[in-house]
Motif scaffolding. Structure first.
Motif, PDB file in Angstrom:
ATOM      1  N   GLY A 274       0.799  -1.234   0.000  1.00  0.00           N
ATOM      2  CA  GLY A 274       0.000   0.000   0.000  1.00  0.00           C
ATOM      3  C   GLY A 274       0.823   1.272   0.000  1.00  0.00           C
ATOM      4  N   LYS A 275       2.027   1.207   0.570  1.00  0.00           N
ATOM      5  CA  LYS A 275       2.821   2.431   0.649  1.00  0.00           C
ATOM      6  C   LYS A 275       3.510   2.763  -0.655  1.00  0.00           C
ATOM      7  N   SER A 276       3.356   1.887  -1.626  1.00  0.00           N
ATOM      8  CA  SER A 276       3.937   2.153  -2.934  1.00  0.00           C
ATOM      9  C   SER A 276       2.874   2.370  -3.991  1.00  0.00           C
ATOM     10  N   VAL A 277       1.610   2.476  -3.549  1.00  0.00           N
ATOM     11  CA  VAL A 277       0.536   2.505  -4.532  1.00  0.00           C
ATOM     12  C   VAL A 277       0.498   3.843  -5.267  1.00  0.00           C
ATOM     13  N   LEU A 278       0.199   3.775  -6.568  1.00  0.00           N
ATOM     14  CA  LEU A 278       0.018   4.996  -7.347  1.00  0.00           C
ATOM     15  C   LEU A 278      -1.472   5.295  -7.480  1.00  0.00           C
ATOM     16  N   LEU A 291       4.494   1.856  -7.709  1.00  0.00           N
ATOM     17  CA  LEU A 291       5.843   2.289  -8.057  1.00  0.00           C
ATOM     18  C   LEU A 291       6.792   1.532  -7.138  1.00  0.00           C
ATOM     19  N   PHE A 292       7.720   0.793  -7.717  1.00  0.00           N
ATOM     20  CA  PHE A 292       8.666   0.037  -6.909  1.00  0.00           C
ATOM     21  C   PHE A 292      10.085   0.463  -7.208  1.00  0.00           C
TER      22      PHE A 292
END
Lengths: 373, 318
Positions: A274-278, A291-292
């Protein structure tokens, strides 16, 4: 030339057009070939005759309606199709005509409805008079949940033979479970109709057709997604109709389940990443993008979830944030990856991460290569 | 009247100490230098550079560290205020591009030694941005504003990324600017947009769209002015308006105003919901941050909480 009806008749016709919704397809009645019985020298014609086209059993009945512009308060005469010479309902059964209420704008509509109902009885007689057809019809009524209101039969008759035969069957499927966003653009009815046509009662060349209201078709993801089996040789309606009904029920189940499963998938991915979700589709759960970063190499992962997930696997694409190919950010759609529809959302999230890690180095190289060309 | 306004302006621009994100202190506060200087993409490891060059982690993170060490104030948990439904509604994104002549200075240096100006890199990064955003959702819209000494509206909202990229391709002229009035940007936005009103329960009912101003400011020598507060207050008070800032600058030094400018940028983020980046020297980072700016404001974590490392454990090792 102004084909205007006299005001009295005009009212009847307008009601017919707007309120008419006949039969199991609840189809609109059309009006055509408007003429006048008394051509006048005046500029404005006083039209009093016209044809009505009534949807019935997947076909169109064309009847002529004859008013008299000099006596517009009198009930009209009707002329039925050439095939239906034997259709002559008695006036006793046609209260709307025998007790014509000229002041009621719905008078014509009610008369037509009654006539269509009588027509149904007439067709029913033809069914009863043929062994095969009688068997087909009664077995449907007796052995399924179908009622007479769900079936319309139309049998063409000529001197020499019976046929073609049309059975229009309303399939009662509960579409209510389908998520509303799938039918947002189509507020109409949920309707599924099966039309079975045969050149004659005994023929083996039976052609089935499925009609779905736009709303249902949209919910299933388009007509391409719903193909019915061809009619098996020598089969009876009692075998075939329930199988189509079951097919539809399964499809609804899949769509409903698909929604639930997609929701679970998105929730699992959000809990892992969730902390990388766009962005993600918060209504129909049809897509999510992240986004990774791997070894300082940033990249985007797009995931598209199909309508019939989990049976159909999600589509995963990787996109570069640095390199372009042909003026667009470099992107690769992953053609194959380890997948099982039986995995939970959590397992899918773990496996997807593992898979991406296994290919990211290759993707980075391809991306750099694409960017330098 | 004038005096009152000035006082308000002063008060606004200098918020209490705990909200200040001081660039210089990050070098002291940050624990792991390796995190700041990623190994693969970094330039020459000149020890002198390590001391003077400032590439802080995300501002609110440094803020947190500074607070805990110096002021012992509990970090404000912004996640509980302004709760909005996490819906991917249409975004109207206003790209506010600085066209001061500083944008032409070749301050970025790639590993191979090539030099680039901010404008060159930003044009390319913006092309990625609009195309990627379009891929995420075709309904997102983009408008273009140019920043000289005030803000100028250039391109009305379009959802076609090509319109933006075509326009950017032809953009090559920069201007000497002596000042920048940031309140002119708010005034302009308010004039051009009708923000959606809050209907029903704000925490449940999604807006038809959100508005995000993406400001790219590239001046190290020209501080921001704030002449009027009204329009800022109106925009700032809407839960559906977001401001993200990308600050591009030279190395902070005695003879420039980088720190001051950075602070005033951070001051614009009154709700803690903005994404604020700053970049200098490293072109790769510019693209990295531009990618992070793709995140939908209603669905993204607070910048503080965002993390992108795909491996578990986050050590950067396989």
């Amino acid at each position: 030339m102004d084909k205007k009806f006299t005001p009295v008749i005009d009212r009847y016709v307008k009601t017919l057009l707007t309120d008419g919704g006949l039969g199991i397809c609840e189809g609109k009645i059309k009006v055509s070939d408007i003429t006048s019985s008394c051509p006048s020298l005046k500029k404005q014609q006083r039209s009093d005759r016209f044809k009505i086209i009534i949807p019935y059993a997947g076909q169109s009945l064309m009847w002529e309606v004859l008013f008299d512009c000099n006596h517009p308060e009198d009930p009209p005469d009707f002329i039925f199709g050439a095939d239906d010479n034997e259709f002559s309902p008695s006036l006793e059964d046609l209260k709307c005509l025998s007790e014509w209420d000229a002041n009621d704008p719905r008078a014509l509509l009610l008369a037509v409805e009654q006539l269509v109902s009588q027509y149904g009885h007439y067709q029913q007689q033809l069914v009863e008079n043929n062994d095969r057809l009688r068997f087909e019809y009664s077995s449907l009524i007796d052995q399924t949940e179908l009622t007479p209101e769900d079936i319309e039969v139309l049998i063409h008759r000529s001197e020499t033979k019976l046929g073609p035969v049309h059975f229009l069957i309303k399939l009662n499927v509960d579409f209510s479970g389908i998520p509303t966003y799938l039918t947002n653009d189509n507020p109409g009815k949920d309707l599924a109709l099966l039309l079975i046509t045969s050149p004659s009662p005994e023929s083996n060349r039976v052609a089935p057709q499925l009609f779905l209201s736009p709303r249902v078709e949209q919910a299933f993801g388009g007509s391409a997604n719903l193909r019915i089996p061809s009619y098996p040789n020598g089969s009876y309606l009692i075998d075939y109709v329930p199988s189509v009904l079951q097919l539809l029920k399964n499809k609804v189940e899949q769509v409903v389940q698909g929604h639930e499963k997609r929701e679970e998938y998105i929730a699992a991915f959000l809990s892992h990443f969730g902390k990388s979700v766009l962005e993600y589709d918060a209504e129909s759960f049809s897509k999510i993008s992240f986004l990774f970063e791997w070894n300082d190499f940033f990249f985007i992962v797009h995931i598209d979830l199909p309508l019939y997930f989990p049976k159909e696997s999600p589509v995963i694409s990787l996109q570069s944030v640095y390199h372009e190919s042909q003026g667009k950010p470099y992107m690769e759609i992953i053609k194959e990856y380890p997948y099982s529809p039986r995995w939970t959302g959590n397992e899918m999230a773990d496996r997807t991460r593992g898979f991406i890690l296994s290919i990211i180095s290759t993707f980075q190289k391809s991306s750099v290569l694409a960017g330098s060309s | 009247m004038e005096g009152e306004d000035a006082d308000e302006v002063m008060h606004m621009v200098s918020l209490p100490q705990e909200h200040r994100k001081d660039i210089k202190s990050t070098i002291k506060c940050s624990e792991d230098k390796n995190e700041i200087f990623p190994n693969s993409q970094e330039l020459t490891q000149d020890p002198n550079e390590l001391e003077v060059e400032i590439i802080p982690p995300t501002p609110t993170e440094s803020n947190k560290q500074m607070e805990s060490k110096e002021l012992n104030i509990i970090d404000t948990d912004y996640s509980e205020e302004n709760i909005l439904p996490r819906v991917n509604c249409t975004e109207k994104i206003i790209i506010c591009l600085d066209l001061s002549s500083e944008m032409d200075k070749p301050i970025f240096r790639a590993r191979a030694g090539d030099k680039f100006s901010p404008l060159q890199l930003i044009k390319r990064a913006l092309s990625f941005f609009v195309q990627s955003k379009h891929k995420l959702d075709r309904d997102h819209q983009f408008a273009l504003v140019l920043l000289h000494e005030t803000a100028l509206w250039m391109l009305d909202f379009t959802n076609d990324p090509k319109e933006i990229t075509n326009w950017l391709d032809d953009l090559n002229n920069t201007f000497e600017c002596e000042k920048f009035d940031v309140s002119s940007l708010y005034e302009l936005i308010l004039k051009k947009i009708d923000l959606p009103h809050v209907e029903g329960d704000q925490t449940i009912c999604p807006p038809p769209f959100t508005v995000r101003a993406l400001m790219i400011y590239g001046r190290s020598h020209c501080a921001m002015e704030f002449t009027k507060l009204d329009d800022f207050k109106i925009l700032d008070s809407s839960p559906y308006f977001f401001l993200d800032v990308f600050y591009i600058h030279e190395m902070p030094a005695e003879d420039n105003k980088c720190e001051e400018i950075y602070n005033s940028i951070c001051d614009l983020d009154t709700k803690g919901q903005s994404y604020i980046f700053e970049a200098s020297k490293n072109p790769t980072k510019l693209y990295d941050y531009m990618a992070q700016l793709l995140a939908h404001p209603l669905q993204r974590p607070l910048q503080n909480d965002s993390t992108y490392r795909i491996q578990q454990g986050g050590t950067g090792e396989d």
